[in-house]
Design a protein around this motif. Structure first.
Motif, PDB file in Angstrom:
ATOM      1  N   ALA A 445     -17.642   3.829  -2.509  1.00 51.49           N
ATOM      2  CA  ALA A 445     -17.954   2.548  -3.137  1.00 51.49           C
ATOM      3  C   ALA A 445     -19.367   2.561  -3.706  1.00 51.49           C
ATOM      4  O   ALA A 445     -19.622   2.055  -4.796  1.00 51.49           O
ATOM      5  N   ARG A 454     -20.707  -6.579  -2.355  1.00 47.94           N
ATOM      6  CA  ARG A 454     -19.391  -6.233  -2.871  1.00 47.94           C
ATOM      7  C   ARG A 454     -18.670  -5.293  -1.892  1.00 47.94           C
ATOM      8  O   ARG A 454     -17.460  -5.387  -1.697  1.00 47.94           O
ATOM      9  N   ARG A 455     -19.436  -4.396  -1.282  1.00 49.24           N
ATOM     10  CA  ARG A 455     -18.820  -3.468  -0.326  1.00 49.24           C
ATOM     11  C   ARG A 455     -18.228  -4.232   0.841  1.00 49.24           C
ATOM     12  O   ARG A 455     -17.126  -3.969   1.291  1.00 49.24           O
ATOM     13  N   GLN A 458     -15.186  -6.528  -0.640  1.00 49.98           N
ATOM     14  CA  GLN A 458     -14.016  -5.886  -1.242  1.00 49.98           C
ATOM     15  C   GLN A 458     -13.495  -4.700  -0.455  1.00 49.98           C
ATOM     16  O   GLN A 458     -12.324  -4.354  -0.567  1.00 49.98           O
ATOM     17  N   ILE A 459     -14.359  -4.070   0.319  1.00 53.01           N
ATOM     18  CA  ILE A 459     -13.896  -2.898   1.070  1.00 53.01           C
ATOM     19  C   ILE A 459     -13.779  -3.235   2.557  1.00 53.01           C
ATOM     20  O   ILE A 459     -12.716  -3.100   3.156  1.00 53.01           O
ATOM     21  N   PRO A 462     -11.344  -6.812   3.681  1.00 47.34           N
ATOM     22  CA  PRO A 462      -9.890  -6.668   3.611  1.00 47.34           C
ATOM     23  C   PRO A 462      -9.344  -5.690   4.652  1.00 47.34           C
ATOM     24  O   PRO A 462      -8.240  -5.863   5.144  1.00 47.34           O
ATOM     25  N   LEU A 463     -10.141  -4.681   4.998  1.00 47.82           N
ATOM     26  CA  LEU A 463      -9.656  -3.676   5.938  1.00 47.82           C
ATOM     27  C   LEU A 463      -9.760  -4.138   7.385  1.00 47.82           C
ATOM     28  O   LEU A 463      -9.027  -3.670   8.239  1.00 47.82           O
TER      29      LEU A 463
END
Lengths: 540, 343
Positions: A445, A454-455, A458-459, A462-463
């Motif tokens: 990323a 954003r990391r 968006q990363i 969600p995980l």
């Protein structure tokens, strides 16, 4: 080199504030246990304890051992069997049963005990039906059985994952070397799953030793009964702390065992890439037998006891104060769950920094899980009264008044005890969830130009969202079920469902105990379904 | 190589994970525009660390990394990864598991047309039909191609590939290697591929860089590096080699197989004679100096172990050959595959 490398990798995106906050919170969770140890080691030996050592202590120890042993044997048998069926075979309804089998965790053992004792006592319906042949469920074996019936999901979950992760190769190799299917299972599959099963059993044993409601209702005087008696009967903090320390030491031993077994389990199953074993399709009678085998623990652990309580509740006028108690239970569970989820996540992030202080704090907070609720409560009392004694003189000098009583005036002490006890339940799932965010995902990323914000959104989020939510819900359920710490620490006249149920049940007014007893698993069921489905989806 | 423009240059890169162990111990390396450099070294030699340092994922203790006139790293500066224009293909691909192949490729793009550009990138990788698939639904080879597409999509100045073929089975590896090289060339990308496989390094590289113990020990065209290793370590990195310790006298180094010319080395200088297995020419002789101790056929050639008074060595001779274990042979060296380097 590895640890330092990891540190270096994560430096830069872990905000320093998060780290120190998480470490602080984790330390706070560990504080009650440490306070217990401190008092136990430095306090004056009271007469009560001396008296106890000569009289009841051996009984407490023996009963604890018996209850734990029976609980372990029962849950081991049920959990391992179901785990294998779910991981290695295929039959009608398997997918649904896979997560439904986890649901008995929503039923407090004491609730199952109320129902089963009511069903099986002399002159009860079961004895009437069997002409007096059905044994009354009570004492050590009765309590052990109740624990086995509602706590087996711990073993089931870990065993199922272990069996599912096993490569078919070892089993097949055993077959080519001349072992029959059963023999091969016994020699390869089972030993390979053994660390996971042992880790599950450790959880069952810890929960059994921490219980108060079940053993007191069924008349199995374990150590935690002795502890509550020392506190409420003799009123001695030191004696209670000393007894706590015995429990804590046993728990730490089991806890260490569990940790060791878990890392062994990882090693055993980390053998590179392998094909998972194909499921054995079951048809006809064998499928039916498997289906019934899954249904049986559900019936005994959940459906029959809740059915009995429902039946009792319908025939009894609801006790007053249930609405308020429900609200209290929900508030305490909700607040604790939210804090615990945040704490778990923060600690999991802090752990990724691999700094010694973060690891120490997280592990110390995790220790709380091994500590019975009553011990956590004693620890919180010790901690708060110590703080009070420390502040009071200065406060008096300044204001001329007594420092307001920290202890029982608010639910805060209770929440601290819950957190101390259940922080681990939130930390380790958050750790697991965060483990999905591998360093290279972050690296990818970053090289693609993503900012820290954003990391995270968006990363990371969600995980980890489902994992963190499920951790919070698990804590919610645990707090809802919790009895001994609540008994000791609740503010005056502040009843929860568990308290009301316990009070009526100890007065042998089971009809009135039925509704609050029933409400706990009913409220817990929905979050538990989320957790169960999450846990079942994860290993697919 | 001289005509190629230097894009990225690394000078004196040092990095310590631990105080007493340098992962990078003063590495120097240049990457040239549009060329593929293979970084070859044994595991633990610092290859991945160097790659991560270029990406900005590790911070250098000392040394500099610059892209053209832009300083990425020096004593004062550490440009964060997101501000560098690097594309990286990770060893485990690091595909975002909760995003489709298309979303993965689009992640590094911005603008209204980013979906379309991502799709074009996927189509170039012949994966347009898999755009909606999630990483776990893709095969290993497809995952690697998505990872490469994702790294290339933002048109980075440099693409870094960390052991990009190590997770694949042998047959797939060769095919994917060709494809990757073609893709990188088509994009005219400056690329650095890390590998510990000599054959792979030679197959993909325009430039080969050998790394050992945190330093770049040799760079150059693959053939050149293979033919003229600067040291025993460099020679070993690129394949089997017999190393015989000797010293210079009369402009030659003595070996059990006769003297070897060693131009440019001073008399008395201690040297290593590097002998590739194929340099040994074996001839059967009833009273030969050496005895065959082992024989293994490997398709096009034969590997023979032979022993003499002063040791035992391995030779590679064209197959078939009527050599059997126990045979006596005489051995001479083919100078093409022999080098003498100072110790």
């Amino acid at each position: 080199m590895a640890a330092a490398a990891r540190l270096n990798r994560f430096r830069g995106w872990l905000p320093g504030r998060t780290l120190s906050l998480a470490v602080l919170a984790a330390t706070l969770c560990a504080a009650p246990v440490l306070a217990v140890a401190w008092i136990a080691l430095t306090g004056e030996t009271g007469d009560y304890l001396r008296h106890l050592a000569g009289t009841r202590l051996p009984t407490y120890l023996a009963t604890s051992a018996a209850v734990a042993l029976i609980a372990a044997a029962g849950s081991g048998l049920i959990g391992t069997g179901l785990g294998w069926l779910m991981a290695r075979t295929d039959f009608f309804g398997r997918r649904t049963l896979g997560w439904v089998l986890i649901l008995p965790l929503a039923v407090p053992a004491y609730v199952a005990a109320y129902a089963w004792l009511d069903l099986s006592h002399a002159g009860g319906p079961l004895q009437a039906m069997t002409g007096g042949l059905f044994p009354t469920i009570r004492g050590s074996w009765g309590a052990g059985l109740m624990f086995a019936l509602v706590l087996y999901p711990y073993v089931y979950l870990l065993a199922r994952n272990a069996f599912a992760a096993q490569s078919a190769d070892a089993y097949n190799a055993a077959r080519t070397l001349g072992a029959g299917p059963l023999h091969a299972f016994w020699r390869t599959s089972l030993p390979m799953a053994r660390p996971a099963i042992a880790a599950g059993l450790a959880l069952v044993v810890m929960e059994s030793l921490a219980d108060y409601g079940t053993v007191s209702h069924l008349g199995a005087p374990t150590l935690s009964i002795g502890l509550i008696r020392a506190w409420s009967g003799a009123g001695s903090l030191v004696d209670a702390a000393r007894l706590s320390l015995v429990l804590v030491l046993v728990a730490i031993f089991i806890f260490g065992l569990e940790r060791a077994q878990r890392s062994r389990a990882r090693n055993i199953n980390a053998a590179g890439r392998h094909k998972p074993a194909p499921r054995l399709p079951l048809t006809g009678l064998t499928a039916l037998a498997a289906f019934l085998a899954c249904l049986l623990p559900l019936l005994l652990g959940m459906i029959i006891p809740l059915g009995r309580l429902g039946w009792l509740a319908l025939r009894t006028e609801a006790a007053s104060g249930l609405a308020a108690a429900s609200l209290h239970s929900l508030t305490l569970a909700g607040v604790t769950a939210l804090i615990a989820a945040a704490l778990g996540l923060g600690t999991a992030y802090a752990l990724r920094s691999r700094t010694t202080i973060a690891i120490l704090a997280a592990r110390a907070a995790g220790l709380g899980y091994a500590v019975p609720g009553a011990v956590a409560a004693v620890g919180v009392i010790a901690l708060l009264s110590g703080t009070q004694a420390l502040i009071d003189p200065a406060w008096r000098a300044l204001t001329g008044e007594v420092f307001p009583i920290l202890l029982t005036s608010t639910g805060a002490a209770l929440v601290l005890a819950y957190l101390s006890r259940f922080a681990a339940a939130a930390i380790s799932p958050a750790e697991t969830a965060l483990a999905r965010v591998t360093p290279s995902l972050d690296g990818a990323a970053r090289t693609l130009g993503a900012t820290p914000r954003r990391r995270v959104w968006q990363i990371h989020w969600p995980l980890i969202a489902a994992g963190v939510t499920s951790a919070g819900l698990l804590v919610f359920v645990e707090v809802l079920k919790e009895l001994p710490a609540t008994m000791i620490l609740r503010p005056f006249n502040y009843d929860t469902l568990a308290i009301i149920a316990h009070n009526f049940a100890s007065d042998e007014r089971l009809g009135e105990a039925a509704l609050p007893s029933l409400l706990i698993p009913l409220v817990a069921l929905l979050p538990m379904i989320f957790v169960a489905r999450y846990l079942s989806r994860q290993d697919r | 190589m001289t005509d190629a423009q230097t894009v990225l240059s690394i000078r004196g890169a040092e990095h310590h994970y631990r105080a007493d162990h340098a992962a990078l111990a003063g590495a120097n390396l240049d990457l040239y525009a549009g060329r593929i450099t293979a970084l070859l070294g044994p595991s633990g030699s610092g290859k991945s660390t160097l790659l991560r340092a270029i990406a900005g994922l590790e911070r250098l203790d000392t040394g500099s990394i610059r892209l053209g006139d832009t300083i990425w790293n020096n004593e004062q500066t550490h440009l964060p990864p997101e501000a560098r224009r690097v594309g990286m293909v990770f060893q485990d691909y690091a595909l975002f598991p909760h995003m489709t192949a298309l979303a993965n490729v689009a992640f590094g793009l911005s603008g209204a047309d980013k979906k379309a550009r991502a799709l074009a990138q996927l189509e170039a990788a012949e994966l347009g039909h898999r755009a909606k698939a999630y990483p776990h639904e893709l095969s290993g080879g497809e995952q690697q191609r998505v990872a490469l597409a994702r790294a290339l999509a933002p048109q980075p100045a440099v693409v870094l590939l960390d052991e990009p073929f190590s997770g694949l089975d042998r047959r797939l590896r060769g095919e994917l290697r060709e494809r990757t090289v073609d893709t990188l060339r088509a994009a005219r990308t400056t690329a650095l591929i890390v590998t510990h496989d000599a054959e792979e390094a030679m197959a993909v590289a325009d430039e080969l860089a050998l790394m050992d113990a945190g330093r770049i020990i040799q760079t150059g065209a693959p053939d050149e590096v293979w033919m003229e290793p600067v040291s025993a370590t460099a020679a070993k990195l690129l394949g089997d080699v017999e190393i015989i310790e000797s010293h210079i006298s009369n402009g030659q180094a003595a070996t059990p197989f006769g003297a070897v010319d060693a131009p440019g080395l001073e008399a008395g200088q201690r040297v290593n004679v590097l002998i590739r297995p194929r340099a040994f020419v074996l001839t059967l002789a009833d009273h030969g100096t050496f005895t065959i101790t082992r024989r293994r056929s490997a398709g096009p050639h034969l590997t023979c172990r032979f022993a003499g008074d002063r040791g035992e060595w391995t030779a590679q001779t064209p197959s078939p050959a009527s050599i059997a274990v126990g045979d006596r042979v005489n051995v001479v060296l083919d100078p093409v595959y022999v080098r003498v380097v100072a110790v």
